[in-house]
Design a protein around this motif. Structure first.
Motif, PDB file in Angstrom:
ATOM      1  N   CYS A  98       0.914  -1.237  -0.470  1.00  0.00           N
ATOM      2  CA  CYS A  98       0.284   0.102  -0.211  1.00  0.00           C
ATOM      3  C   CYS A  98       0.731   1.436  -0.070  1.00  0.00           C
ATOM      4  CB  CYS A  98      -1.131  -0.305   1.126  1.00  0.00           C
ATOM      5  SG  CYS A  98      -2.387  -1.531   1.085  1.00  0.00           S
ATOM      6  N   LYS A  99       2.287   1.471   0.395  1.00  0.00           N
ATOM      7  CA  LYS A  99       3.174   1.865   0.531  1.00  0.00           C
ATOM      8  C   LYS A  99       3.956   2.871  -0.575  1.00  0.00           C
ATOM      9  CE  LYS A  99       6.930   3.835   3.213  1.00  0.00           C
ATOM     10  NZ  LYS A  99       7.680   3.242   4.453  1.00  0.00           N
ATOM     11  N   THR A 100       4.165   1.086  -1.757  1.00  0.00           N
ATOM     12  CA  THR A 100       4.339   2.164  -3.172  1.00  0.00           C
ATOM     13  C   THR A 100       3.683   2.271  -3.797  1.00  0.00           C
ATOM     14  OG1 THR A 100       5.618  -0.484  -3.484  1.00  0.00           O
ATOM     15  CG2 THR A 100       6.953   0.958  -2.207  1.00  0.00           C
ATOM     16  N   GLY A 101       2.471   1.201  -3.230  1.00  0.00           N
ATOM     17  CA  GLY A 101       1.149   0.834  -4.752  1.00  0.00           C
ATOM     18  C   GLY A 101       1.479  -0.094  -6.011  1.00  0.00           C
ATOM     19  N   GLU A 102       2.827  -1.339  -5.629  1.00  0.00           N
ATOM     20  CA  GLU A 102       3.290  -2.586  -5.741  1.00  0.00           C
ATOM     21  C   GLU A 102       1.783  -2.910  -6.159  1.00  0.00           C
ATOM     22  OE1 GLU A 102       6.343  -4.201  -4.185  1.00  0.00           O
ATOM     23  OE2 GLU A 102       5.564  -6.630  -4.523  1.00  0.00           O
ATOM     24  N   GLY A 103       1.517  -4.020  -7.119  1.00  0.00           N
ATOM     25  CA  GLY A 103       0.774  -4.774  -7.324  1.00  0.00           C
ATOM     26  C   GLY A 103      -1.465  -4.111  -6.467  1.00  0.00           C
ATOM     27  N   MET A 104      -1.252  -2.793  -6.583  1.00  0.00           N
ATOM     28  CA  MET A 104      -2.719  -2.392  -6.492  1.00  0.00           C
ATOM     29  C   MET A 104      -3.347  -2.366  -7.433  1.00  0.00           C
ATOM     30  SD  MET A 104      -2.418  -1.471  -3.448  1.00  0.00           S
ATOM     31  CE  MET A 104      -4.323  -0.613  -3.333  1.00  0.00           C
ATOM     32  N   ASP A 105      -2.792  -2.687  -8.741  1.00  0.00           N
ATOM     33  CA  ASP A 105      -3.207  -2.649  -9.653  1.00  0.00           C
ATOM     34  C   ASP A 105      -4.941  -3.745 -10.168  1.00  0.00           C
ATOM     35  OD1 ASP A 105      -1.506  -3.926 -10.764  1.00  0.00           O
ATOM     36  OD2 ASP A 105      -0.795  -3.579 -12.067  1.00  0.00           O
ATOM     37  N   ARG A 106      -3.618  -5.056  -9.601  1.00  0.00           N
ATOM     38  CA  ARG A 106      -4.359  -5.780  -9.807  1.00  0.00           C
ATOM     39  C   ARG A 106      -5.369  -6.845  -8.808  1.00  0.00           C
ATOM     40  NH1 ARG A 106      -1.651 -10.692  -8.163  1.00  0.00           N
ATOM     41  NH2 ARG A 106      -3.557 -12.297  -9.125  1.00  0.00           N
ATOM     42  N   TRP A 107      -5.233  -6.191  -7.589  1.00  0.00           N
ATOM     43  CA  TRP A 107      -6.182  -6.054  -6.715  1.00  0.00           C
ATOM     44  C   TRP A 107      -7.224  -5.142  -7.251  1.00  0.00           C
ATOM     45  CZ3 TRP A 107      -9.569  -7.383  -2.773  1.00  0.00           C
ATOM     46  CH2 TRP A 107      -9.936  -6.402  -2.356  1.00  0.00           C
ATOM     47  N   VAL A 108      -7.573  -3.767  -7.974  1.00  0.00           N
ATOM     48  CA  VAL A 108      -8.390  -3.043  -7.763  1.00  0.00           C
ATOM     49  C   VAL A 108      -9.328  -3.637  -8.715  1.00  0.00           C
ATOM     50  CG1 VAL A 108      -8.945  -0.579  -9.099  1.00  0.00           C
ATOM     51  CG2 VAL A 108      -7.235  -1.038  -7.408  1.00  0.00           C
ATOM     52  N   ASP A 109      -8.669  -4.321 -10.013  1.00  0.00           N
ATOM     53  CA  ASP A 109      -8.838  -4.854 -11.004  1.00  0.00           C
ATOM     54  C   ASP A 109      -9.946  -6.169 -10.802  1.00  0.00           C
ATOM     55  OD1 ASP A 109      -8.107  -3.478 -12.836  1.00  0.00           O
ATOM     56  OD2 ASP A 109      -6.493  -4.685 -13.994  1.00  0.00           O
ATOM     57  N   TRP A 110      -9.330  -6.638  -9.549  1.00  0.00           N
ATOM     58  CA  TRP A 110     -10.357  -8.045  -9.135  1.00  0.00           C
ATOM     59  C   TRP A 110     -11.849  -7.247  -8.814  1.00  0.00           C
ATOM     60  CZ3 TRP A 110     -12.328  -9.117  -3.824  1.00  0.00           C
ATOM     61  CH2 TRP A 110     -12.839 -10.899  -3.886  1.00  0.00           C
ATOM     62  N   VAL A 111     -11.576  -5.982  -7.934  1.00  0.00           N
ATOM     63  CA  VAL A 111     -12.584  -5.567  -7.207  1.00  0.00           C
ATOM     64  C   VAL A 111     -13.608  -5.152  -8.020  1.00  0.00           C
ATOM     65  CG1 VAL A 111     -13.171  -3.598  -5.704  1.00  0.00           C
ATOM     66  CG2 VAL A 111     -11.135  -4.839  -5.560  1.00  0.00           C
ATOM     67  N   LYS A 112     -13.041  -4.341  -9.463  1.00  0.00           N
ATOM     68  CA  LYS A 112     -13.790  -4.195 -10.432  1.00  0.00           C
ATOM     69  C   LYS A 112     -15.061  -5.560 -11.019  1.00  0.00           C
ATOM     70  CE  LYS A 112     -11.959  -0.465 -13.412  1.00  0.00           C
ATOM     71  NZ  LYS A 112     -10.613  -0.106 -14.783  1.00  0.00           N
ATOM     72  N   THR A 113     -13.819  -5.990 -11.356  1.00  0.00           N
ATOM     73  CA  THR A 113     -14.483  -6.801 -11.718  1.00  0.00           C
ATOM     74  C   THR A 113     -15.378  -8.006 -11.216  1.00  0.00           C
ATOM     75  OG1 THR A 113     -12.267  -8.011 -12.844  1.00  0.00           O
ATOM     76  CG2 THR A 113     -13.852  -9.721 -12.995  1.00  0.00           C
TER      77      THR A 113
END
Lengths: 229, 229
Positions: free
Chosen positions: B198-213
């Motif tokens: 959560c600090k660097t943003g690493e990996g957040m795109d995959r998680w946000v995609d999961w929520v959207k899906t």
């Protein structure tokens, strides 16, 4: 008219009555009891391991571990050569006085100087259940964040000493020491505070000295002076 | 002979009956509900903050926060401009369905796409109380250690996705990723897994995609296909 028994706060709960029985046993045997509480992963077992290593030639120590599942922690401490008992709480989120009572026959408690109890990893529920020991100790850790005293006040109020573990990684986290310490000070003024790293050994000597001093003081003054914890 | 009512597991507990009522409200309004659980300090609020930032232009989001004391977390999320309600649990170690029910009138739940509920920081008690939402999500974190799936199996079994936060500091800790993932896989095969920082943003795109899906899928298929969480 029927007699009534007023139910007041002064009447001890079932748990506290068993805690008193535990405490009586400890004080008759001269065993100083410590209840160690923390979040999951703050370093309870690492701290106990280092503490036992430092003290095991100097006093007789035993260990009771409360865990929901697995004997990972109890096996690790038993490997150090002291009596170690695992209480499987069966999903319960805390230890209680009856669980401790049931473990005592397995650790020859009458032959001890120090009993270390590792509670379930939880900053909430363990504060509500006295075990019958003499001192409550909390291990906080740097990665948990500096706001924990404010968010879990009952835990921070109910302890006699706080360790702050994982000091070796403080530079990797945005941890404001003054903010953390102010929160502790408001809730529990003058509390013994030990910044440590169980990994590097930093600060462990002060903590080990505290344990030694506490055990010595207890041996001199006996159990009468201690609150029921 | 008097009639008897057999008390079976199939009869819903009081909490679960209220959870069903909550769920009915969510499904009538088309609100997808997520219950976020974790240890104290694993990064629940940081994750929610980053998730809201990423999604708030794309869907209508609200936030319910369960905390024992303080409004630190709720204030932080409210500052992002979404409806945010603090439930003070009064020392309780978990949220329950009635607490969520009582918060709903304050967040105009009928005008939402996504409701994020932040549970009390605790790896034990929240697993026993359904809230009426659709998915349970756990945030683990590197500093907590790689043995947590083994020690808190009910939590790891009861979730639909796991994030592993604080990946940016993994080199500072002795965290065996294979050991952690094996524990998760035994308890919850094929689970969605997101290593993030959560600090660097690493990996957040995959998680946000999961929520959207997940939100899109829910909007298509409706609530009937989801277990009561």
């Amino acid at each position: 008219m029927a007699k009534t028994v007023p139910v007041r706060e002064a009447i001890l709960s079932a748990n506290d009555q068993i805690a008193v029985l535990n405490r009586t046993k400890f004080d008759e045997a001269g065993v100083f009891g410590v209840n160690l509480m923390a979040s999951p992963g703050a370093g309870k077992t690492s701290l106990i391991s280092a503490t036992v290593e430092a003290l095991k030639g100097q006093m007789r120590i035993a260990y009771i571990d409360g865990d929901i599942a697995t004997t990972i922690d109890a096996d690790r401490i038993a490997a150090l050569g002291i009596p170690a008992v695992q209480i499987n709480t069966g999903g319960q989120c805390h230890l209680d006085a009856v669980m401790v009572q049931s473990a005592l026959p397995q650790i020859s408690y009458t032959d001890l100087d120090l009993l270390i109890i590792e509670n379930v990893g939880n900053l909430v529920c363990p504060t509500s259940f006295r075990l019958g020991i003499h001192k409550n100790v909390l291990i906080a850790s740097i990665p948990e964040g500096d706001d924990k005293p404010y968010k879990y006040p009952a835990m921070y109020q109910g302890v006699d000493a706080i360790l702050l573990n994982k000091m070796d990684v403080i530079s990797a986290f945005d941890f404001k020491m003054d903010y953390f310490k102010s929160g502790v000070e408001i809730l529990n003024p003058g509390l013994s505070f030990f910044p440590v790293s169980c990994k590097t050994g930093e600060g462990m000597d002060r903590w080990v000295d505290w344990v030694k001093t506490e055990v010595s003081a207890y041996k001199k003054i006996g159990g009468g002076e201690y609150d029921l914890r």
